[in-house]
Design a protein around this motif. Sequence first.
Motif, short mmCIF file in Angstrom:
data_model
loop_
_atom_site.label_atom_id
_atom_site.label_comp_id
_atom_site.label_asym_id
_atom_site.label_seq_id
_atom_site.Cartn_x
_atom_site.Cartn_y
_atom_site.Cartn_z
N MET A 1 0.81 -1.23 0.00
CA MET A 1 0.00 0.00 0.00
C MET A 1 0.84 1.28 0.00
SD MET A 1 -3.33 -1.21 0.44
CE MET A 1 -4.40 -0.22 1.47
N ARG B 1 -1.82 2.89 -3.80
CA ARG B 1 -3.09 2.15 -3.72
C ARG B 1 -4.13 2.95 -4.50
NH1 ARG B 1 -5.48 6.10 -2.37
NH2 ARG B 1 -7.29 4.79 -2.12
N ALA C 1 -7.34 1.79 -7.41
CA ALA C 1 -7.30 0.91 -8.58
C ALA C 1 -6.50 1.47 -9.77
CB ALA C 1 -8.73 0.55 -8.99
N PRO C 2 -6.81 2.68 -10.25
CA PRO C 2 -6.04 3.16 -11.42
C PRO C 2 -4.57 3.38 -11.10
CG PRO C 2 -8.13 4.34 -11.21
CD PRO C 2 -7.94 3.57 -9.93
N ILE D 1 -2.71 1.77 -9.02
CA ILE D 1 -2.04 0.46 -8.99
C ILE D 1 -1.70 0.02 -10.42
CG2 ILE D 1 -2.42 -2.00 -8.52
CD1 ILE D 1 -4.21 -1.18 -6.17
N ARG E 1 -2.06 -7.64 -5.79
CA ARG E 1 -3.38 -7.46 -5.14
C ARG E 1 -4.45 -8.06 -6.08
NH1 ARG E 1 -4.65 -1.76 -2.43
NH2 ARG E 1 -6.13 -3.07 -1.32
N CYS F 1 -13.54 6.20 1.17
CA CYS F 1 -12.18 5.82 0.78
C CYS F 1 -11.47 7.01 0.15
CB CYS F 1 -12.19 4.61 -0.16
SG CYS F 1 -10.58 3.81 -0.31
N ASN F 2 -10.43 6.77 -0.61
CA ASN F 2 -9.77 7.84 -1.36
C ASN F 2 -9.78 7.48 -2.84
OD1 ASN F 2 -6.97 8.61 -2.81
ND2 ASN F 2 -7.78 10.32 -1.64
N ALA G 1 -5.13 8.15 -5.80
CA ALA G 1 -5.61 6.81 -6.19
C ALA G 1 -5.58 6.60 -7.70
CB ALA G 1 -7.04 6.62 -5.68
N THR G 2 -5.15 7.62 -8.44
CA THR G 2 -5.22 7.59 -9.91
C THR G 2 -3.96 8.25 -10.48
OG1 THR G 2 -6.28 9.77 -10.02
CG2 THR G 2 -7.75 7.86 -9.77
N GLN H 1 -8.28 5.59 4.71
CA GLN H 1 -8.02 6.32 3.46
C GLN H 1 -8.77 7.65 3.43
OE1 GLN H 1 -8.64 3.04 3.60
NE2 GLN H 1 -7.66 1.92 1.93
N ASP I 1 -13.23 -0.63 -7.78
CA ASP I 1 -12.05 -1.43 -8.10
C ASP I 1 -12.32 -2.43 -9.22
OD1 ASP I 1 -11.64 -0.45 -5.20
OD2 ASP I 1 -9.67 -1.05 -5.91
N LYS J 1 -14.11 -0.19 -1.85
CA LYS J 1 -13.63 -0.29 -0.46
C LYS J 1 -14.72 -0.76 0.49
CE LYS J 1 -10.35 0.08 0.72
NZ LYS J 1 -9.53 -1.17 0.86
N SER K 1 -11.18 -6.40 2.39
CA SER K 1 -10.80 -5.04 2.02
C SER K 1 -11.84 -4.38 1.11
CB SER K 1 -9.44 -5.07 1.34
OG SER K 1 -8.88 -3.80 1.30
N PHE K 2 -12.71 -5.19 0.51
CA PHE K 2 -13.70 -4.67 -0.44
C PHE K 2 -15.05 -5.33 -0.22
CE2 PHE K 2 -9.48 -4.41 -2.27
CZ PHE K 2 -9.42 -3.08 -2.64
O1 MRU Z 1 -7.37 -0.60 -0.69
P1 MRU Z 1 -7.31 0.60 -1.56
O2 MRU Z 1 -6.99 1.85 -0.84
O3 MRU Z 1 -6.46 0.37 -2.78
O4 MRU Z 1 -8.81 0.75 -2.08
C1 MRU Z 1 -9.10 1.78 -2.98
C2 MRU Z 1 -10.55 1.91 -3.26
O5 MRU Z 1 -11.36 1.11 -2.85
C3 MRU Z 1 -10.95 3.04 -4.15
O6 MRU Z 1 -12.21 3.51 -3.79
C4 MRU Z 1 -10.99 2.51 -5.58
O7 MRU Z 1 -9.76 1.96 -5.94
C5 MRU Z 1 -11.35 3.54 -6.55
S1 MRU Z 1 -10.02 4.70 -6.68
C6 MRU Z 1 -10.13 5.65 -7.97
#
Ligand code: MRU
Length: 353
Positions: free
Chosen positions: A53, A56, A58-59, A61, A99, A165-166, A171-172, A204, A245, A256, A321-322
């Motif tokens: 992490m 972290r 989705a995009p 990552i 992940r 979440c973030n 996150a992108t 987050q 995600d 999340k 986690s989700f």
């Molecule tokens: O565990 P994380 O912090 O990677 O989880 C992130 C999320 O759940 C975000 O809401 C998701 O990736 C969308 S981010 C643009």
Amino acid sequence: MSVLSDPAAHDRVRAVAWRDGALELLDQRLLPAREQRLRFDDAAAVARAIRDMVVRGAPAIGIAAAYGVVLAARARFAADGEAWTQTIAADLERLADARPTAVNLFWAIARMRGRIDALPAGVDPLPALLAEADAILAEDIAANRRMGELGAALIEPGRALLTHCNTGSLATGGYGTALGVIRSAWAGGRLTAVCADETRPWLQGARLTAWELVQDGIPVTLIAEGAAAHRMKQGDIGWVVVGADRITADGSAANKIGTYGLAVLARFHGVRFMVVAPSSTIDMSLASGGDIPIEMRAPAELLELGGTRVAAEGAQAWNPSFDVTPAALIDAIVTERGVVLAPDAAKMAALMA
Ligand code: MRU
């Protein structure tokens, strides 16, 4: 241009960058206490950074993994000569194993593999693969800006939003998905308030979303997850706006842990529910949300706070986690390809056709 008409004025943070021949990641484990950038020059370390992490969302990552492939190609080409296109498979697997839930990871690795397969034999892969990773990053930011406009247009002025979440620049590639909609809506003067769930157990919302919005001059009010129902009952929240995600062919969305609960609460209180995600988050190979692999993380994340045990000794923890929000609870899915209202399988197929 005035701040009111320029959403870019509220977008200063960048978490993933290629700089001087290495991948640079803002260490999200340390925020908001410390702003530290780490440099990575090998793919195995990038895979560990995704798992742990450092990066972290989705995009983000997916983008980090794309640069991880660039690093792997550089090393394999130097070590293995023409065989590098085969030997790199182990690096791609290691990155993919980092992940399990965010499909953007697998999407980005598959796109980089496609570029590798199209390279003429024997040429230095670095320029082409770096250009591909840069394109993934640039396309992500462009998609986020488009989604920001499309999502903000759905929000009637004078309402507050709740997010979870973030989903922002951290996150992108930049600008953010749900947070991109919030940036656009804020710049357009549509919002009275932005509420952010603290997002247990990794915080987050409290650590990252609050930090990011403060950096960008957007007022943010933090709430405990348990306060969401009571907050919705006040009547001023117009939409819950979240990222995803993985979105499946029936329009269900993994996000999340806690997102599904918010969707149930939103429906009860007459609050609308928006999922904002680029098409790289849509996995048409999975028929329904129940098919999405859900990451289970270490019980310690729940039992401890900042490395100190807070739960009673002897207690165990269950730490998915989700969770998956069924399409029936989603009012709008916003992608760069367009908006799907009341998503279902037929509308998702039309979007992705
Ligand atoms: O565990 P994380 O912090 O990677 O989880 C992130 C999320 O759940 C975000 O809401 C998701 O990736 C969308 S981010 C643009």
